[in-house]
Design a protein around this motif. Structure first.
Motif, PDB file in Angstrom:
ATOM      1  N   THR A  24       0.847  -1.190   0.000  1.00 24.99           N
ATOM      2  CA  THR A  24       0.000   0.000   0.000  1.00 24.99           C
ATOM      3  C   THR A  24       0.886   1.245   0.000  1.00 24.99           C
ATOM      4  OG1 THR A  24      -0.032   0.151   2.413  1.00 24.99           O
ATOM      5  CG2 THR A  24      -1.734  -1.226   1.381  1.00 24.99           C
ATOM      6  N   PRO A  25       0.315   2.419  -0.326  1.00 25.22           N
ATOM      7  CA  PRO A  25       1.130   3.639  -0.269  1.00 25.22           C
ATOM      8  C   PRO A  25       1.757   3.860   1.113  1.00 25.22           C
ATOM      9  CG  PRO A  25      -0.872   4.077  -1.486  1.00 25.22           C
ATOM     10  CD  PRO A  25      -1.016   2.681  -0.899  1.00 25.22           C
ATOM     11  N   GLN A  26       1.049   3.451   2.167  1.00 28.48           N
ATOM     12  CA  GLN A  26       1.578   3.614   3.519  1.00 28.48           C
ATOM     13  C   GLN A  26       2.633   2.552   3.855  1.00 28.48           C
ATOM     14  OE1 GLN A  26      -1.768   3.236   2.794  1.00 28.48           O
ATOM     15  NE2 GLN A  26      -2.133   5.440   2.737  1.00 28.48           N
ATOM     16  N   VAL A  37       6.009   5.386  -5.051  1.00 26.05           N
ATOM     17  CA  VAL A  37       5.280   6.045  -3.969  1.00 26.05           C
ATOM     18  C   VAL A  37       6.053   7.290  -3.508  1.00 26.05           C
ATOM     19  CG1 VAL A  37       4.637   5.823  -1.525  1.00 26.05           C
ATOM     20  CG2 VAL A  37       3.982   4.042  -3.162  1.00 26.05           C
ATOM     21  N   GLN A  38       7.365   7.166  -3.333  1.00 21.18           N
ATOM     22  CA  GLN A  38       8.181   8.308  -2.895  1.00 21.18           C
ATOM     23  C   GLN A  38       8.104   9.460  -3.899  1.00 21.18           C
ATOM     24  OE1 GLN A  38      12.093   6.526  -2.231  1.00 21.18           O
ATOM     25  NE2 GLN A  38      11.863   6.937  -0.047  1.00 21.18           N
ATOM     26  N   LEU A  40       5.642  10.072  -6.133  1.00 14.13           N
ATOM     27  CA  LEU A  40       4.299  10.665  -6.114  1.00 14.13           C
ATOM     28  C   LEU A  40       4.090  11.498  -4.850  1.00 14.13           C
ATOM     29  CD1 LEU A  40       2.191   7.676  -7.501  1.00 14.13           C
ATOM     30  CD2 LEU A  40       2.949   9.728  -8.738  1.00 14.13           C
ATOM     31  N   ASP A  41       4.566  10.993  -3.713  1.00 14.71           N
ATOM     32  CA  ASP A  41       4.433  11.740  -2.462  1.00 14.71           C
ATOM     33  C   ASP A  41       5.252  13.031  -2.505  1.00 14.71           C
ATOM     34  OD1 ASP A  41       2.711   9.803  -1.534  1.00 14.71           O
ATOM     35  OD2 ASP A  41       4.148   8.904  -0.134  1.00 14.71           O
ATOM     36  N   TYR A  42       6.446  12.958  -3.064  1.00 14.16           N
ATOM     37  CA  TYR A  42       7.304  14.140  -3.186  1.00 14.16           C
ATOM     38  C   TYR A  42       6.618  15.214  -4.028  1.00 14.16           C
ATOM     39  CZ  TYR A  42      11.256  17.108  -4.482  1.00 14.16           C
ATOM     40  OH  TYR A  42      12.085  18.185  -4.699  1.00 14.16           O
ATOM     41  N   GLY A  44       3.474  15.533  -4.312  1.00 14.04           N
ATOM     42  CA  GLY A  44       2.228  15.921  -3.666  1.00 14.04           C
ATOM     43  C   GLY A  44       0.999  15.595  -4.493  1.00 14.04           C
ATOM     44  N   PRO A  46      -2.220  13.506  -5.451  1.00 19.33           N
ATOM     45  CA  PRO A  46      -3.142  12.523  -4.883  1.00 19.33           C
ATOM     46  C   PRO A  46      -3.298  11.344  -5.849  1.00 19.33           C
ATOM     47  CG  PRO A  46      -4.346  14.434  -5.688  1.00 19.33           C
ATOM     48  CD  PRO A  46      -2.889  14.726  -5.891  1.00 19.33           C
ATOM     49  N   TYR A  47      -3.279  10.140  -5.304  1.00 19.65           N
ATOM     50  CA  TYR A  47      -3.391   8.953  -6.151  1.00 19.65           C
ATOM     51  C   TYR A  47      -4.041   7.819  -5.380  1.00 19.65           C
ATOM     52  CZ  TYR A  47       0.732   7.340  -3.596  1.00 19.65           C
ATOM     53  OH  TYR A  47       1.612   6.967  -2.598  1.00 19.65           O
ATOM     54  N   ARG A 108       3.445  19.683  -6.445  1.00 19.56           N
ATOM     55  CA  ARG A 108       4.109  20.559  -5.488  1.00 19.56           C
ATOM     56  C   ARG A 108       5.379  21.105  -6.134  1.00 19.56           C
ATOM     57  NH1 ARG A 108       5.347  16.991  -1.126  1.00 19.56           N
ATOM     58  NH2 ARG A 108       3.189  17.200  -0.499  1.00 19.56           N
TER      59      ARG A 108
END
Length: 110
Positions: A24-26, A37-38, A40-42, A44, A46-47, A108
């Motif tokens: 999972t993303p988490q 994931v890193q 996409l999170d960097y 910012g 949403p997915y 972002r």
């Protein structure tokens, strides 16, 4: 298998950004999924993350759907972008950020 392919098509169609991944993303359960994931999170962005390890039919179905043999797989506005190597390369040269912006998905600022 038709039901699985319909499920996959619906997820890709109804979510702007979908990541078929291991874990999972988490809690990514493979390094390649973790790298995407890193990124996409960097950015910012949403997915929706879909854990292919939770369902063997989805795991095989996404490979059949995309005709791509590996996981993770990233989709933006219904378009298959690629796996970890492609996503990482696009991120590093700025193409991924451009792709999101052209699709109307805010990223972002670095």
């Amino acid at each position: 298998m038709t039901a699985i392919l319909d499920f996959i098509a619906n997820e890709i169609k109804t979510n702007d950004v979908v990541l078929f991944m291991k874990g999972t993303p988490q809690f990514p359960q493979c390094g390649f999924s973790g790298q995407v994931v890193q990124i996409l999170d960097y950015l910012g962005v949403p997915y929706k993350g879909i854990n292919v390890l939770a369902d063997g039919d989805i795991r095989q179905g996404i490979k059949d759907y995309s005709n791509w043999p590996t996981i993770p797989q990233l989709y933006i506005k219904g378009e298959f972008i690629g796996g970890c190597d492609i996503v990482r390369e696009m991120f590093q040269n700025g193409e991924l950020q451009t792709q999101f912006e052209e699709q109307g998905i805010a990223v972002r600022a670095a």
